[in-house]
Structures are given as C-alpha cells and as structure tokens.
Enzyme design. Structure first.
Site, short mmCIF file in Angstrom:
data_model
loop_
_atom_site.label_atom_id
_atom_site.label_comp_id
_atom_site.label_asym_id
_atom_site.label_seq_id
_atom_site.Cartn_x
_atom_site.Cartn_y
_atom_site.Cartn_z
N CYS A 66 0.86 -1.19 0.00
CA CYS A 66 0.00 0.00 0.00
C CYS A 66 0.90 1.23 0.00
CB CYS A 66 -0.94 -0.01 1.20
SG CYS A 66 -0.12 0.21 2.79
N ALA A 67 0.32 2.40 0.27
CA ALA A 67 1.10 3.63 0.18
C ALA A 67 2.12 3.76 1.32
CB ALA A 67 0.18 4.84 0.17
#
Length: 375
Positions: free
Chosen positions: A73-74
């Site tokens: 994810c980020a």
C-alpha cells in the site's frame, strides 16, 4: 499462519536477481496504474483495500501457494491490515515495510566496472523512482554525480570504501527529484559543481561546470571530463569517465531521449536536444558505455541490475536517435511528452535553494514514477 515484513532492499534484490514475487497492491486503481513496483518476474493483483474490509475470502483463490505473496500500500498501514486477514485465513504472507514510500526511497549500489589504476565506478539504482546516481572511486578519493537526496547512502558507502568525497556534480538542475549534491558537499567539504547556465536563479555558492572541464580523482588520475550537452535543460552537461563511460544525464536514456519542456521552453530547447544527440554525441566513440541518470522501465536493467549500454548500440536501436528530419524530430518530441513530474516546479525551487521543505514534504514531492523522457 504468519505475517512477515519484507523490506524495500529485499524487494530490490528480487528484482535484480530476477526472482518471482506475487504482489497484491491494495492502493486505489489510479495510483496503481500510474506507478507500481516493477520486476522482471513479478505478477500483480490490484484490489483497493476498502473492497477487502469485509474479508479476503474472495481473494484467497487468486493468490498463488507456490511463491511469496507481498501486500503493498502507500505507507504500510493498509497492507498490514490486509496481510493479517490473509494470515488469519491460513496463508503465509508478507507486507512491504514502509509501503510505496519506502520503495521510492531505496537505493541499491551496484558496481559498473573497474577503472584504470585500481579505480571503481558504482551506479546507485533507485528502482522505485528510476533515478541513477554515480560514484567514481580512485586511490582514497571519490566523486559523486547526480546524487539523490538520501545523502547518508553516499556518505556511508564512501566510509565503507574508506574514501573521501572530494567532488560532487549535478549534470543539470533537476526537476523530477531533489538533489543531495549540495548537502553532501557541505557535509564533506567537497566541491559542488553545477552547470552555470542552469544556475542563474540558485541562491547558494557553487563551482561552475564549463565545457571541457576536467577533474582528476585520486592519484590514479581518473579523468572526469565535462561535455556541454544542452536539450533537457539549457545547461545540461554530460561526463566522460576514464575515456570509457558516458554519463549522459537526462539527455539520452537506454530506450528514449530527454524531454526539453520542464522549464517551459520545449520549443526553444528542442533544437539544442537534436544537436546534442545528432552532432555532439555522434562525434564521440561508439565504444563508450552510456550511463544515464534515469531509466523508464524495468526492461532497461541489465542482468546484473545496472542500467548501461554501448553508445553504438543506442545509435542503432534507440528510436530517439533515428529520427531523420528536423521537423519530424520536433513534432515527435513536443507532441509525445508524458505528464509533468509530480511537483516539478517546487522541486526546481528546492534545487535552487529557494525553499527548504521538511523530510515528509520532500517525500510527497517525489512520489510517483520517473517522467524525464519523451514517450
């Protein structure tokens, strides 16, 4: 079953060693399409994490059981949550420590080759951003070219090699990433060099790079020679190392050529770009090994992880070097520009010394893929 963190360094090794990896990317689809972790032997599945809040049962059948599965994810929070659900369902799973932010920051130093008198040349590959930096080492001294902002990587590497950093160069005023060159020079007492034509607005002291400037590194006298090569910027300068390597900055890449528009002067600079590629570079020996400051896609990496190719091969294969007419060149270059790099105007301001964002702000400025090339 277990959830295990995987570092950016471990992912980088899988890329370089051509190892398999299955990536479950739980970012939004537009972020995934714009920029993802690339590997020669990677497989991908993109499902935004909010679609998995009620469970991962529908995903399990899509995950392989014979290779590592990495959730991305980020920033890592969402990937940990999804990875925990997968582990609770009885599957071993990894998550990327620090998320895509850590991937964007990681640098892998790789030896390019030996230089005369026992010298060495290293390429620092920033796989998540497509940036390439260089260190020339000779008899206790070092020069750095196009350092990115993670200055400790370079200073620590110099300590490991027991060398003193004496010279730091930027081939041009960068617009896609924040340079670490000036800070490295300040920390080490090295001389910082910048092309004068790119430095009209900088607010700090520097030593001007001029055409035919020659700097010797160490007692072995490894020459770092400057070659004025405008087009990406008006001051862009290439370097010839030891008569063997051509550091082309953002003028010439393995599979493309540099874009001339990041200062808003594409129509003015496209002619300079063509002259550099078709006149200045054509006068060089084709045996030079081209080492650019960026790469665009994973296919540009060699089997050892380096990004390098013989100039003569690029003259034969690189489409940007094989556009015959000036009108066609101008049309192709100006009509096939990718989106501007993220926050490129602010990044230019940082590299001029006019603004000083904090670490998190710098990270946000640089998020995203490399966009220095003509498509």
């Amino acid at each position: 079953m277990t959830i295990i963190k995987m570092t950016a360094a471990e992912v980088a090794r899988k890329v370089i060693d051509n190892q398999p990896l299955f990536i479950l990317d739980v970012r939004n689809h537009d972020a995934y399409v714009d920029w993802k972790i690339e590997g020669h032997n990677f497989e991908y599945l993109n499902i935004p994490y909010f679609e998995l809040l009620d469970g991962v049962d529908n995903v399990l059948s899509k995950l392989p059981i014979d290779q590592d599965v990495l959730v991305v994810c980020a920033k890592e929070g969402s990937s940990i949550m999804v990875a925990e659900m997968i582990a609770e369902a009885g599957r071993d799973v990894f998550y990327l420590e620090g998320g895509m932010k850590s991937w964007s920051s990681y640098l892998e130093p790789i030896k390019v080759g030996d230089l005369r008198g026992g010298g060495e040349l290293y390429q620092f590959v920033r796989l998540g951003k497509g940036c390439l930096s260089y260190m020339v080492i000779s008899e206790g001294e070092a020069a750095i070219i196009d350092a990115v902002r993670f200055t400790d990587v370079f200073t620590n590497f110099a300590k490991q090699k027991n060398v003193d950093i004496k010279h730091v160069f930027d081939t041009h005023l960068h617009a896609d990433h924040i340079s670490g060159g000036r800070l490295i020079a300040e920390a080490t007492g090295a001389t910082y060099y910048l092309p004068q034509k790119d430095a009209e607005e900088v607010v700090f002291d520097y030593t001007a790079i001029e055409d035919a400037l020659t700097v010797k590194i160490g007692a072995a006298q490894i020459n770092v020679s400057a070659l004025y090569s405008p087009g990406h910027t008006i001051g862009s300068t290439s370097f010839i190392i030891d008569g063997k390597y051509l550091l082309s900055g953002d003028i010439l890449f393995i599979d493309s050529i540099g874009r001339p528009d990041l200062a808003g002067l594409a129509e003015d600079w496209v002619g300079d770009l063509r002259e550099t590629l078709n006149v200045r570079y054509r006068e060089l020996t084709e045996e030079l090994i081209v080492l650019p400051s960026h790469f665009m896609k994973i296919d540009e990496l060699n089997t050892d992880g380096t990004v390098a190719k013989r100039l003569g091969d690029l003259f034969a294969e690189n489409h940007g070097l094989n556009i015959e007419s000036e009108d066609a060149f101008r049309h192709i270059v100006t009509d096939h520009l990718p989106p501007q790099p993220n926050a490129y105007q602010q990044i230019r301001q940082v590299n001029m010394g006019k603004i000083t964002p904090n670490y998190d702000e710098q990270t946000e400025m640089e998020i995203g893929p490399n966009r220095c090339a003509v498509r």
